[in-house]
Design a protein around this motif. Sequence first.
Motif, mmCIF file in Angstrom:
data_model
loop_
_atom_site.group_PDB
_atom_site.id
_atom_site.type_symbol
_atom_site.label_atom_id
_atom_site.label_comp_id
_atom_site.label_asym_id
_atom_site.label_seq_id
_atom_site.Cartn_x
_atom_site.Cartn_y
_atom_site.Cartn_z
ATOM 1 N N MET A 1 19.856 75.858 101.121
ATOM 2 C CA MET A 1 20.195 75.236 99.852
ATOM 3 C C MET A 1 21.490 74.443 100.003
ATOM 4 S SD MET A 1 21.154 76.983 96.179
ATOM 5 C CE MET A 1 19.451 77.397 95.784
ATOM 6 N N PRO A 2 21.466 73.143 99.913
ATOM 7 C CA PRO A 2 22.701 72.367 99.961
ATOM 8 C C PRO A 2 23.657 72.774 98.837
ATOM 9 C CG PRO A 2 20.799 70.945 100.276
ATOM 10 C CD PRO A 2 20.274 72.295 99.876
ATOM 11 N N ALA A 3 24.924 72.889 99.184
ATOM 12 C CA ALA A 3 25.946 73.274 98.212
ATOM 13 C C ALA A 3 27.219 72.478 98.489
ATOM 14 C CB ALA A 3 26.228 74.767 98.286
ATOM 15 N N ARG A 4 28.032 72.349 97.451
ATOM 16 C CA ARG A 4 29.307 71.650 97.575
ATOM 17 C C ARG A 4 30.401 72.634 97.158
ATOM 18 N NH1 ARG A 4 31.904 68.062 94.024
ATOM 19 N NH2 ARG A 4 30.118 68.273 92.608
ATOM 20 N N ILE A 5 31.264 72.977 98.113
ATOM 21 C CA ILE A 5 32.360 73.912 97.876
ATOM 22 C C ILE A 5 33.638 73.105 97.658
ATOM 23 C CG2 ILE A 5 33.744 75.773 98.871
ATOM 24 C CD1 ILE A 5 31.265 76.570 100.505
ATOM 25 N N ILE A 6 34.324 73.388 96.562
ATOM 26 C CA ILE A 6 35.568 72.679 96.237
ATOM 27 C C ILE A 6 36.731 73.630 96.442
ATOM 28 C CG2 ILE A 6 36.856 71.458 94.461
ATOM 29 C CD1 ILE A 6 34.218 70.639 93.208
ATOM 30 N N VAL A 7 37.721 73.181 97.217
ATOM 31 C CA VAL A 7 38.885 73.997 97.545
ATOM 32 C C VAL A 7 40.113 73.323 96.947
ATOM 33 C CG1 VAL A 7 40.206 75.087 99.387
ATOM 34 C CG2 VAL A 7 37.743 74.677 99.693
ATOM 35 N N ASN A 8 40.654 73.894 95.878
ATOM 36 C CA ASN A 8 41.844 73.357 95.224
ATOM 37 C C ASN A 8 43.091 73.989 95.821
ATOM 38 O OD1 ASN A 8 40.661 71.607 93.106
ATOM 39 N ND2 ASN A 8 39.751 73.515 92.404
ATOM 40 N N LEU A 9 44.077 73.153 96.094
ATOM 41 C CA LEU A 9 45.294 73.594 96.767
ATOM 42 C C LEU A 9 46.513 73.317 95.893
ATOM 43 C CD1 LEU A 9 44.496 72.035 100.263
ATOM 44 C CD2 LEU A 9 44.077 74.403 99.547
ATOM 45 N N GLU A 10 47.580 74.067 96.145
ATOM 46 C CA GLU A 10 48.859 73.824 95.488
ATOM 47 C C GLU A 10 49.968 74.037 96.503
ATOM 48 O OE1 GLU A 10 49.311 78.272 93.461
ATOM 49 O OE2 GLU A 10 48.656 76.569 92.239
ATOM 50 N N PRO A 11 51.151 73.490 96.240
ATOM 51 C CA PRO A 11 52.234 73.623 97.227
ATOM 52 C C PRO A 11 52.567 75.086 97.507
ATOM 53 C CG PRO A 11 52.776 71.981 95.565
ATOM 54 C CD PRO A 11 51.541 72.669 95.089
ATOM 55 N N ALA A 12 52.800 75.395 98.781
ATOM 56 C CA ALA A 12 53.191 76.759 99.148
ATOM 57 C C ALA A 12 54.689 76.960 99.018
ATOM 58 C CB ALA A 12 52.750 77.064 100.578
ATOM 59 N N GLY A 13 55.445 75.865 98.955
ATOM 60 C CA GLY A 13 56.891 75.951 98.827
ATOM 61 C C GLY A 13 57.383 75.314 97.544
ATOM 62 N N ALA A 14 58.679 75.167 97.442
ATOM 63 C CA ALA A 14 59.281 74.615 96.224
ATOM 64 C C ALA A 14 58.950 73.146 96.048
ATOM 65 C CB ALA A 14 60.790 74.818 96.256
ATOM 66 N N ARG A 15 58.817 72.430 97.148
ATOM 67 C CA ARG A 15 58.530 71.001 97.080
ATOM 68 C C ARG A 15 57.098 70.725 97.528
ATOM 69 N NH1 ARG A 15 63.751 67.809 99.648
ATOM 70 N NH2 ARG A 15 65.316 68.496 98.087
ATOM 71 N N PRO A 16 56.410 69.844 96.812
ATOM 72 C CA PRO A 16 55.055 69.480 97.266
ATOM 73 C C PRO A 16 55.109 68.813 98.635
ATOM 74 C CG PRO A 16 55.449 68.735 95.008
ATOM 75 C CD PRO A 16 56.780 69.166 95.559
ATOM 76 N N PRO A 17 54.273 69.228 99.569
ATOM 77 C CA PRO A 17 54.264 68.580 100.878
ATOM 78 C C PRO A 17 53.707 67.163 100.774
ATOM 79 C CG PRO A 17 52.468 70.143 100.712
ATOM 80 C CD PRO A 17 53.279 70.308 99.474
ATOM 81 N N VAL A 18 54.157 66.305 101.656
ATOM 82 C CA VAL A 18 53.647 64.937 101.711
ATOM 83 C C VAL A 18 52.692 64.838 102.895
ATOM 84 C CG1 VAL A 18 54.203 62.495 101.919
ATOM 85 C CG2 VAL A 18 55.768 64.027 100.703
ATOM 86 N N PRO A 19 51.386 64.797 102.646
ATOM 87 C CA PRO A 19 50.426 64.797 103.757
ATOM 88 C C PRO A 19 50.461 63.471 104.514
ATOM 89 C CG PRO A 19 49.285 64.493 101.680
ATOM 90 C CD PRO A 19 50.718 64.774 101.339
ATOM 91 N N PRO A 20 50.095 63.500 105.784
ATOM 92 C CA PRO A 20 49.968 62.249 106.538
ATOM 93 C C PRO A 20 48.830 61.424 105.961
ATOM 94 C CG PRO A 20 49.037 64.064 107.789
ATOM 95 C CD PRO A 20 49.701 64.673 106.587
ATOM 96 N N PRO A 21 48.747 60.145 106.311
ATOM 97 C CA PRO A 21 47.719 59.283 105.727
ATOM 98 C C PRO A 21 46.296 59.657 106.120
ATOM 99 C CG PRO A 21 48.982 58.108 107.399
ATOM 100 C CD PRO A 21 49.685 59.387 107.156
ATOM 101 N N HIS A 22 46.124 60.358 107.225
ATOM 102 C CA HIS A 22 44.787 60.722 107.686
ATOM 103 C C HIS A 22 44.725 62.231 107.912
ATOM 104 C CE1 HIS A 22 43.832 56.500 108.241
ATOM 105 N NE2 HIS A 22 44.944 56.364 108.937
ATOM 106 N N THR A 23 43.863 62.925 107.175
ATOM 107 C CA THR A 23 43.823 64.390 107.267
ATOM 108 C C THR A 23 42.434 64.950 107.582
ATOM 109 O OG1 THR A 23 43.487 64.536 104.861
ATOM 110 C CG2 THR A 23 45.770 64.688 105.670
ATOM 111 N N GLY A 24 41.447 64.084 107.833
ATOM 112 C CA GLY A 24 40.096 64.571 108.094
ATOM 113 C C GLY A 24 40.011 65.576 109.223
#
Length: 267
Positions: A1-24
């Motif tokens: 059965m095809p399914a779509r899992i959504i993973v919501n994230l939040e900062p682990a520290g006091a400041r939100p991390p700035v991700p690199p432009p490519h994260t795949g």
Amino acid sequence: MPARIIVNLEPAGARPPVPPPHTGPAVNAALLAALRDFGEADLSSALHETRPPKPFSLTPLLDERNQRADASSGKVRFEVGVLVDSLTAPILQALAATQNVRVARCVYRLAAVGIGGAESFPGLATGARPADRWTLRIATPVAFFTAREEGARRIRPFPEPEWVFADLHRKWNAFAPEAALDEATGQAITRNIEVADYRLTMAEHLLKSGVAPARGSIGTITYRVADTRRSTAQVQRSLDALVRFAAYAGIGDRTTIGMGHLLPRSR
């Protein structure tokens, strides 16, 4: 059965991390690490080593605008498309047991994980319409890569209808042999689908660290049955089922590192 899992994230520290432009690729590594840490090392290795078609797809880090997450993003998530029943439970359980998710140099805390949608292959077929036109909204770059035996390795960034639908047809039949689509569907894919309209731009996507990013297309593209007189309602339903399946499988190559992600269709 095809399914779509959504993973919501939040900062682990006091400041939100700035991700690199490519994260795949980093999201791929994070998923495999979560499976290993949960005691599913064999499954993690199998997902890494199995040859295409692979039974899952991934997005890079995305935000509330369905764009690459960056410093301006209010919410951050990634999604996992699961194409076989046996993967849904272990992936859900492994992610739910994960407190912190490392994506490249960024550390996030898991905020929530859940199913964003799920349909059986028979359900996808039953819910399909006898449509003759489809518009896809492509959120992450789509491209097709030539094989070694085809000469110099090249990237084909335009989502040609035959390539898109043939790849979806191949994946469907690989993961749902009991609900395989008939030969008439394959003939329609190679002989009777064309591009009706598109609004595409080129964008880069990292395939692996230390290598220049590849390029693919993002935007919208509309496909249609070229000659409806040479098509049946059943074939059109099968093609519509493949488009519905694409929401889980993605389109094009390298979908396990974030390429070819489609946004939900508006009916």
